[in-house]
Structure formats: structure tokens, C-alpha cells
Design a protein around this motif. Structure first.
Motif, mmCIF file in Angstrom:
data_model
loop_
_atom_site.group_PDB
_atom_site.id
_atom_site.type_symbol
_atom_site.label_atom_id
_atom_site.label_comp_id
_atom_site.label_asym_id
_atom_site.label_seq_id
_atom_site.Cartn_x
_atom_site.Cartn_y
_atom_site.Cartn_z
ATOM 1 N N GLY A 132 -53.529 -36.840 86.432
ATOM 2 C CA GLY A 132 -53.263 -37.655 84.930
ATOM 3 C C GLY A 132 -52.157 -38.428 85.339
ATOM 4 N N ASN A 133 -52.121 -39.437 86.440
ATOM 5 C CA ASN A 133 -51.238 -40.379 86.532
ATOM 6 C C ASN A 133 -51.628 -41.810 86.435
ATOM 7 O OD1 ASN A 133 -48.759 -38.930 86.843
ATOM 8 N ND2 ASN A 133 -49.453 -38.219 89.042
ATOM 9 N N SER A 134 -53.020 -41.814 86.407
ATOM 10 C CA SER A 134 -53.547 -43.317 86.407
ATOM 11 C C SER A 134 -55.015 -42.905 85.831
ATOM 12 C CB SER A 134 -53.857 -43.724 87.812
ATOM 13 O OG SER A 134 -54.789 -43.028 88.622
ATOM 14 N N ARG A 135 -55.424 -44.047 85.235
ATOM 15 C CA ARG A 135 -56.744 -44.192 84.308
ATOM 16 C C ARG A 135 -58.071 -43.972 85.538
ATOM 17 N NH1 ARG A 135 -56.992 -49.132 80.265
ATOM 18 N NH2 ARG A 135 -59.052 -47.881 79.626
ATOM 19 N N HIS A 136 -59.039 -43.054 84.795
ATOM 20 C CA HIS A 136 -60.254 -42.989 85.571
ATOM 21 C C HIS A 136 -61.187 -44.044 85.308
ATOM 22 C CE1 HIS A 136 -63.743 -41.012 87.202
ATOM 23 N NE2 HIS A 136 -64.156 -40.768 85.976
ATOM 24 N N SER A 137 -61.898 -44.557 86.162
ATOM 25 C CA SER A 137 -62.775 -45.609 85.971
ATOM 26 C C SER A 137 -64.305 -45.160 85.398
ATOM 27 C CB SER A 137 -63.084 -46.069 87.387
ATOM 28 O OG SER A 137 -64.119 -47.313 87.239
ATOM 29 N N LEU A 138 -64.510 -45.631 84.431
ATOM 30 C CA LEU A 138 -65.957 -45.263 83.677
ATOM 31 C C LEU A 138 -66.921 -46.302 84.058
ATOM 32 C CD1 LEU A 138 -64.369 -44.178 80.217
ATOM 33 C CD2 LEU A 138 -65.406 -42.752 82.060
ATOM 34 N N ARG A 139 -67.963 -45.897 84.915
ATOM 35 C CA ARG A 139 -68.654 -46.959 85.535
ATOM 36 C C ARG A 139 -70.057 -46.240 85.309
ATOM 37 N NH1 ARG A 139 -67.524 -51.278 88.687
ATOM 38 N NH2 ARG A 139 -65.175 -51.668 88.899
ATOM 39 N N VAL A 140 -70.983 -47.231 85.131
ATOM 40 C CA VAL A 140 -72.581 -46.746 84.918
ATOM 41 C C VAL A 140 -73.239 -47.881 86.214
ATOM 42 C CG1 VAL A 140 -72.712 -46.234 82.655
ATOM 43 C CG2 VAL A 140 -72.922 -48.530 83.213
ATOM 44 N N SER A 141 -74.421 -47.077 86.681
ATOM 45 C CA SER A 141 -74.924 -47.688 87.746
ATOM 46 C C SER A 141 -76.615 -48.079 87.639
ATOM 47 C CB SER A 141 -74.691 -47.079 89.246
ATOM 48 O OG SER A 141 -74.923 -45.918 88.933
ATOM 49 N N ALA A 142 -76.909 -49.259 88.150
ATOM 50 C CA ALA A 142 -78.392 -49.623 88.301
ATOM 51 C C ALA A 142 -78.493 -49.531 89.695
ATOM 52 C CB ALA A 142 -78.713 -50.354 87.393
ATOM 53 N N GLY A 143 -79.110 -48.867 90.422
ATOM 54 C CA GLY A 143 -79.176 -48.951 91.837
ATOM 55 C C GLY A 143 -77.853 -49.231 92.475
ATOM 56 N N ASP A 144 -77.570 -50.439 93.271
ATOM 57 C CA ASP A 144 -76.449 -50.533 93.914
ATOM 58 C C ASP A 144 -75.343 -51.196 93.076
ATOM 59 O OD1 ASP A 144 -77.427 -49.415 96.282
ATOM 60 O OD2 ASP A 144 -78.095 -51.297 96.938
ATOM 61 N N TRP A 145 -75.821 -51.478 91.879
ATOM 62 C CA TRP A 145 -75.059 -52.373 90.935
ATOM 63 C C TRP A 145 -74.161 -51.298 90.124
ATOM 64 C CZ3 TRP A 145 -76.298 -53.949 85.243
ATOM 65 C CH2 TRP A 145 -75.313 -54.692 84.750
ATOM 66 N N GLN A 146 -72.838 -51.719 89.858
ATOM 67 C CA GLN A 146 -71.987 -50.681 89.077
ATOM 68 C C GLN A 146 -71.346 -51.487 88.201
ATOM 69 O OE1 GLN A 146 -69.564 -48.171 91.538
ATOM 70 N NE2 GLN A 146 -71.345 -46.735 91.858
ATOM 71 N N ILE A 147 -71.102 -51.120 86.959
ATOM 72 C CA ILE A 147 -70.219 -52.046 86.067
ATOM 73 C C ILE A 147 -69.458 -50.879 84.985
ATOM 74 C CG2 ILE A 147 -72.116 -51.894 84.352
ATOM 75 C CD1 ILE A 147 -71.388 -55.034 83.668
ATOM 76 N N GLU A 148 -68.271 -51.418 84.742
ATOM 77 C CA GLU A 148 -67.588 -50.748 83.562
ATOM 78 C C GLU A 148 -68.286 -50.893 82.290
ATOM 79 O OE1 GLU A 148 -64.735 -49.004 83.571
ATOM 80 O OE2 GLU A 148 -63.704 -49.077 85.596
ATOM 81 N N ALA A 149 -67.942 -49.780 81.521
ATOM 82 C CA ALA A 149 -68.608 -49.778 80.155
ATOM 83 C C ALA A 149 -68.294 -50.918 79.408
ATOM 84 C CB ALA A 149 -67.944 -48.418 79.184
ATOM 85 N N SER A 150 -67.031 -51.086 79.346
ATOM 86 C CA SER A 150 -66.349 -52.304 78.407
ATOM 87 C C SER A 150 -67.030 -53.792 79.079
ATOM 88 C CB SER A 150 -65.069 -52.472 78.129
ATOM 89 O OG SER A 150 -64.594 -51.222 77.447
ATOM 90 N N GLU A 151 -67.123 -53.589 80.405
ATOM 91 C CA GLU A 151 -67.472 -54.940 81.040
ATOM 92 C C GLU A 151 -68.907 -55.288 80.879
ATOM 93 O OE1 GLU A 151 -68.258 -56.485 85.567
ATOM 94 O OE2 GLU A 151 -67.457 -54.539 85.325
ATOM 95 N N TYR A 152 -69.754 -54.019 80.886
ATOM 96 C CA TYR A 152 -71.204 -54.286 80.289
ATOM 97 C C TYR A 152 -71.533 -54.773 78.996
ATOM 98 C CZ TYR A 152 -75.586 -52.299 78.460
ATOM 99 O OH TYR A 152 -76.715 -52.025 78.118
ATOM 100 N N ALA A 153 -70.620 -54.341 77.906
ATOM 101 C CA ALA A 153 -70.821 -54.992 76.764
ATOM 102 C C ALA A 153 -70.513 -56.347 76.631
ATOM 103 C CB ALA A 153 -70.013 -53.922 75.556
ATOM 104 N N LEU A 154 -69.495 -56.684 76.957
ATOM 105 C CA LEU A 154 -68.813 -57.853 77.208
ATOM 106 C C LEU A 154 -69.804 -59.054 77.922
ATOM 107 C CD1 LEU A 154 -65.072 -57.170 77.673
ATOM 108 C CD2 LEU A 154 -66.046 -58.367 75.659
ATOM 109 N N LEU A 155 -70.121 -58.522 79.159
ATOM 110 C CA LEU A 155 -71.056 -59.149 79.864
ATOM 111 C C LEU A 155 -72.262 -59.655 79.376
ATOM 112 C CD1 LEU A 155 -71.526 -60.737 82.581
ATOM 113 C CD2 LEU A 155 -72.331 -58.539 83.359
ATOM 114 N N PHE A 156 -73.000 -58.695 78.706
ATOM 115 C CA PHE A 156 -74.397 -59.163 78.003
ATOM 116 C C PHE A 156 -74.305 -59.597 76.512
ATOM 117 C CE2 PHE A 156 -75.712 -56.391 81.330
ATOM 118 C CZ PHE A 156 -77.072 -56.793 81.387
ATOM 119 N N ALA A 157 -72.958 -59.535 75.888
ATOM 120 C CA ALA A 157 -72.898 -60.439 74.778
ATOM 121 C C ALA A 157 -72.738 -61.833 74.908
ATOM 122 C CB ALA A 157 -71.589 -59.887 74.225
ATOM 123 N N GLY A 158 -72.263 -62.336 76.378
ATOM 124 C CA GLY A 158 -72.089 -63.545 76.756
ATOM 125 C C GLY A 158 -73.338 -63.862 77.294
#
Length: 630
Positions: A132-158
Motif C-alpha cells: 500500500g505504499n506505491s502505485r501499481h502499474s496497470l499495463r496491457v500487453s500485445a506480444g512483447d509490447w506493454q503499455i499503460e492504460a492511460s498511455e494507450y488511450a492518449l497514444l492512439f488518440a494522437g
């Protein structure tokens, strides 16, 4: 695209009717308005909910909230639940960070030196590591590629906007030349709406599908809207009042009448466009009250797709083809013609130092306020604790309130600006100064949990601060720009202006995605602050008088005819000249039908089209994109 005088209209001073450009009738005009009613839902509904759907399904795929380590590790310990909360049925989680607490979201209590909170994590801020002392990373993966959930939404919007800009640069000539405009409009409308309905297939296990849909739908919508815009000058010059003008009328009379007709059409387009978007947003609110967040976002996008598809049938059937001229001699590719026009226009801009500097400023601060909207909506879904308010409902209210506030702010300023002598540059700087308060307040959240965008109610206050100046800064930016470009070159310069706005919408999501990947999304507020403060300081020394003189000198050295009567009745005669005049008058009056909206106002004032991912102004110059130079 070319507009031409329809010589021979019955009752129109002995003019003859051109069979390919017949006089406008009320059914065709209604069809044009209905197209706006249909497609405006893309900006007002899809623009926000599709990005949220990308983020939400990625978060759920990454295990939020059930697989958050601080929740999963203690949820089955009913003995501990009884000791802390007095009820063995209470779910609870470890939260030594104590982020985003609300009396409606969770009750927290200390036990044996550790903080425990009742319920499940309400936001990603509460999804923590086992201790409970630090944030847990919420990542999804496709093969070897991993990305944070918010990063995914922002990247594909761009990426979707980048693809749309490429389409604009490559295919603009389709709306201006030849006979493909209506067919391209229809096909892109059908495929675009179908792609939105396909979000029914988006689930946490198919999280990647949402990213593909946002790219495909945004490109198809952009092309369809580009074709739609290309009808406007044609409708104005085919209008019954314009046709009744005698052939002996001088250029100034033509210009004044053109302004009057275009203003009327624009006003109705604005009403239809905003009505469509707001009605569709209102329909989504009951969905927010009855479903979870992912289902709400999904069904809202599907509803918008069905809306776009259904109401587009009328314009597809009743808008006349009104073809443009063939490609210029020696040119066989629409893509090459489009790119040639963009290159030529950019070269002209570099010959106007003050106009070039303002365009750079516009790129920077439009980047800033576009980033505010996109980041805020994702922040609202993942980082904010809404307390007693269902998050989906809170987000729906934010999206509905934004266009209403923007309209109210612009109407208020337009009413008083002329009386008080407010200048466009002054108003732009004031708006940017107001906007700096939003990222500054967001950064305060690093220092305290009591303020700084930790709670849903704070976003409603931020909505007012962001929404009221939004129409003003967009409108008066367009007004300022319209006065510092050379006469006769308006369509090309405004096309570049629009592409610049689009280009800025590429940068902010990508920058924000990298911040989300490597740090808290909150750090994006620092980037937004810079993008508001730097251009505001750059604008202060710019002199609009000097800029106008440079533009006038350029126009004097490189004159172009505008709204000149046709030299003959042959199909090619007099066509290009009138296009230039059409775009000039439309741009100078500030008519904006880009997505069906117009707010008339100060000289050159533009119309406003709101986007949940940012505001957008589309000038009528878009309807004359990439016009071949005479």
C-alpha cells in the motif's frame, strides 16, 4: 472545388441554368443542414467516449480493480475485516497513501500501523502495491509490447489525428476537383458510422480493437467532413437570392450578398449541428445511470454511430453532386495536387514574418487547450474520486456542459467586445492567462489531497474555467488570423491554419502518453502550463498593424482577382476567380460550418465546434481546401 455563376436562372436577369450546378432548392439546403445534425455527434459524443473506452477496457484487462495487489491480498480476510470495520462481509484494501478518499467511496481506519479502507479501489490512485505504499502499474500487453492504460488511450488518440492530417494533406483535392465528392462523402460516412457501431465488439480481452477503431473512424470522419465542407460555397452561389443578382452588379454588391447568404446558412448549420450533438449527449445520460463505466462508454459510441448513419441518409440522397473542374493540365493525381497546394501555401507563409510568428503561437496554445480537454477527461475516469457521484454520470455532465459553456462565453464576449473596444490579441492573452490557472491548480495536487483535482466536484469548477473562454479564444484567434493574411489567398491560408490546429492535436496526446508511461498523469499539467504561458508571452510584442501591412504588401505584389464576373459561358470560364472570392468573403466574415456550427461575431469571428477531446474551429476555408491557383 469551383463555384460558378449559374447563368440563365428563370427570373434571374436572363441567366441560363447550368445543368450540373442547378439552382439551390430548400430540400437540398435542408439536406446540408441535416448532414451537420448527423455528423456533429462525432466531436461531441465520440471524441470523448471513445478515448474513455480505450482507457477503461485497458484498465480492466490489466486487472483493475479486482487484481490490484493491495485489494486482492486482503479481500478474503474476513477476520481482519471484522476487527477493523466490525463486519465480516466488508471488502477492504490497504492504502497507506490515503489518496482520493471520500465519505461515499470508502471509510479508512488504522490497524496495527497500517491504513485499511472499506470497499474496492475507486480510482487508479488507490490501486497500489501489496504494502500500500506505491502505485501499481496497470499495463496491457500485445506480444512483447506493454503499455499503460492511460498511455494507450492518449497514444492512439494522437495517432488517429496524425492519420487524419495525412488524409487532409493527401485527399483535399477530391472535394475541389472532379465528380468524386458525393461518392467519397457517402462511402466515408457509411464506413465511419459502421466502425463506431463495431465498438460493440470491444471488450477487455479485445482492448486493442478500440485503438484500431479510433484511427479508422477519425480518418473516415475527417474525409467525409472535408467533402461536406466543399459544398458550401457552391450552395451560396446557387442560392436563389444570389442568382437573382443582375450580371451588371459590381464586385462589392456580390461580396455583400455573398456574406449575407453565407451568414444565414452558417447560422442554421450551427443550430442543426449543436442540436444533434446535445440531443445525443442527453440520450446517453440514462445509460450512465444504469450501466458500468465500460458499458456506458461503449453504448454511447454505438449510439453516436447509429445516429450518424441514420441521419446521413437524407443528405446523401438529396445533396446534388455539383462537380468541380478537372484536375489542372498535366496533373493526374489528386494526392499530388493536394500536396502541391500545401507546399505552395507554406512557402507563402514564410514570406510573412508576423503571420508566421502568430501561426507558431497558435500551434502552441491550441496544443495547450486541446491537451487540457483530453487529459482532463482521462484524468476524470482514472485519477479522480467522484465520491457519491457515479463516475460515468459525472463525465457525461462534463461533456454536455462544455459546448453549452463555450457558447455562453462567446455570446457574452461578442455582445460586449465591440462596445468596449476589446481587440482580438488582448482577448486571446486574457483567455490564455485564465487557462494557466487550471494546470497550476492541478499541480497543487502533488502537495495536498484536499485540493488539486483529487475530487469530482473540482472538475465541475474546472469545467467552468475552461469552457467559458474556449469559444472566445478560438473565435478571436480566427479573427486575428483573418486580418493578417493577404487578400485573395484566404482558402489556402485557412487550410494551413486548420492543419496547424490538427497538428497540435497530434503532439499533446503523444507527450501526455509518455508522461503517463513514466510518471503520474498529473505531471501533464506542467506541460500544459508551459503551452499556455510561452505563447501568451510571445503574443505580447506582436503588432497586428505591422502584420496587416506585410499582408497587404504581399497581396499588392501578388494580386489575385476575387468575385469577378465570368468572362464567358464556357464551362471553365470565370470559375476559379469566384472560388477565391467565395473563400475570401467566407473567411473574413468568420463563417464556420466545419462541423455544423457558426457563431457570428466580431470581424472574422469564427464558429466553434466543441470536441470532448478539445475544441475545434473549422472555417469555411475548409470548403475550399487546396484550390488551384489561377
Amino acid at each position: 472545388m469551383t463555384a460558378k455563376y449559374h447563368e440563365g436562372e428563370s427570373g434571374g436577369g436572363g441567366k441560363e441554368v447550368d445543368p450540373e450546378h442547378p439552382p439551390l432548392d430548400r430540400r437540398e439546403l435542408k439536406a446540408w443542414y441535416t448532414a451537420d445534425f448527423a455528423n456533429s455527434v462525432y466531436f461531441q459524443v465520440v471524441g470523448g467516449y471513445l478515448a474513455l473506452l480505450m482507457q477503461q477496457v485497458a484498465m480492466e484487462k490489466a486487472g483493475f480493480p479486482d487484481q490490484c495487489p493491495n485489494y486482492a491480498a486482503v479481500r478474503g480476510n474476513r477476520t481482519l475485516s471484522t476487527l477493523i470495520f466490525g463486519n465480516p462481509e466488508d471488502d477492504f484494501f490497504i492504502d497507506n497513501l490515503k489518496t482520493g478518499k471520500s465519505e461515499c467511496a470508502s471509510d479508512c481506519a488504522g490497524f496495527q500501523g497500517t491504513s485499511y479502507c472499506k470497499g474496492v479501489p475507486q480510482s487508479t490512485l488507490e490501486c497500489l502495491t501489496l504494502d500500500g505504499n506505491s502505485r501499481h502499474s496497470l499495463r496491457v500487453s500485445a506480444g512483447d509490447w506493454q503499455i499503460e492504460a492511460s498511455e494507450y488511450a492518449l497514444l492512439f488518440a494522437g495517432l488517429s489525428v496524425a492519420a487524419q492530417v495525412i488524409a487532409f494533406l493527401s485527399l483535399g483535392a477530391l472535394g475541389d476537383f472532379g465528380r468524386l465528392r458525393k461518392r467519397v462523402f457517402a462511402v466515408c460516412t457509411w464506413l465511419g458510422s459502421a466502425s463506431l457501431i463495431a465498438t460493440l465488439a470491444v471488450t477487455p480481452d479485445r482492448w486493442w480493437l478500440a485503438g484500431a477503431i479510433v484511427i479508422v473512424s477519425n480518418v473516415l470522419f475527417g474525409i467525409a467532413n472535408l467533402m461536406y465542407n466543399a459544398w458550401l460555397p457552391l450552395l451560396v452561389t446557387a442560392h436563389w437570392e444570389y442568382l437573382a443578382l443582375p450580371l451588371t452588379a459590381d464586385a462589392e454588391d456580390r461580396r455583400l450578398l455573398f456574406d449575407k447568404i453565407a451568414g444565414t446558412i452558417s447560422a442554421y448549420g450551427y443550430v442543426y449541428g449543436y442540436a444533434g450533438g446535445i440531443i445525443c449527449l442527453l440520450i446517453t445520460i440514462p445509460i450512465a445511470l444504469t450501466t458500468d463505466s465500460a458499458s456506458f462508454f461503449r453504448w454511447s459510441v454505438v449510439l453516436a454511430g447509429a445516429w450518424w448513419f441514420t441521419f446521413s441518409w437524407y443528405p446523401i440522397v438529396y445533396l446534388k453532386e455539383r462537380p468541380g473542374p478537372p484536375l489542372p493540365d498535366g496533373q493526374t493525381s489528386y494526392v499530388r495536387q493536394s500536396l502541391k497546394e500545401f507546399k505552395t501555401t507554406f512557402g507563402r507563409l514564410r514570406e510573412l514574418p508576423s503571420t508566421f510568428k502568430f501561426t507558431v503561437c497558435w500551434f502552441l496554445y491550441s496544443e495547450g487547450f486541446n491537451a487540457i480537454a483530453l487529459v482532463a477527461i482521462l484524468f476524470a475516469n482514472s485519477e479522480v474520486n467522484w465520491g457519491c457521484i457515479p463516475p460515468a454520470l459525472g463525465i457525461a455532465v462534463l461533456l454536455l456542459g462544455l459546448p453549452l459553456l463555450a457558447m455562453a462565453g462567446l455570446v457574452f464576449v461578442e455582445k460586449y467586445a465591440a462596445k468596449r473596444g476589446w481587440q482580438p490579441k488582448t482577448l486571446i492573452i486574457i483567455c490564455l492567462a485564465i487557462y494557466t490557472s487550471i494546470p497550476i491548480y492541478g499541480l497543487i495536487g502533488f502537495a495536498t489531497e484536499d485540493a488539486g483535482m483529487h475530487h469530482g466536484w473540482e472538475l465541475f469548477i474546472a469545467l467552468v474555467v475552461y469552457g467559458l473562454p474556449l469559444g472566445v479564444v478560438q473565435s478571436y484567434s480566427r479573427s486575428y488570423f483573418s486580418n493578417i493574411i493577404p487578400a485573395g489567398y484566404e482558402s489556402q491560408f485557412f487550410s494551413l491554419f486548420e492543419i496547424t490546429d490538427k497538428g497540435s492535436s497530434i503532439v499533446s496526446p503523444i507527450v501526455a502518453s509518455q508522461i503517463a508511461a513514466n510518471a503520474e498523469l498529473r505531471w501533464t499539467f506542467l506541460y500544459i502550463l508551459i503551452m499556455q504561458l510561452v505563447p501568451a508571452l510571445m503574443l505580447i510584442p506582436l503588432d497586428p498593424v505591422v502584420a496587416r501591412e506585410q499582408a497587404h504588401e504581399y497581396a499588392r505584389r501578388n494580386p489575385r482577382n476575387t468575385l469577378a464576373p465570368p468572362a464567358s459561358k464556357t464551362p471553365s470560364a470565370g470559375m476559379s476567380d469566384e472560388v477565391d472570392g467565395a473563400s475570401e468573403t467566407l473567411n473574413n466574415m468568420g463563417g464556420s460550418l466545419g462541423e455544423g456550427s457558426f457563431l457570428g461575431g466580431n470581424e472574422g469571428g469564427a464558429g466553434l465546434m466543441m470536441s470532448p477531446g478539445g475544441s475545434r474551429v473549422v472555417d469555411l476555408a475548409d470548403s475550399c481546401v487546396m484550390v488551384t491557383e489561377v
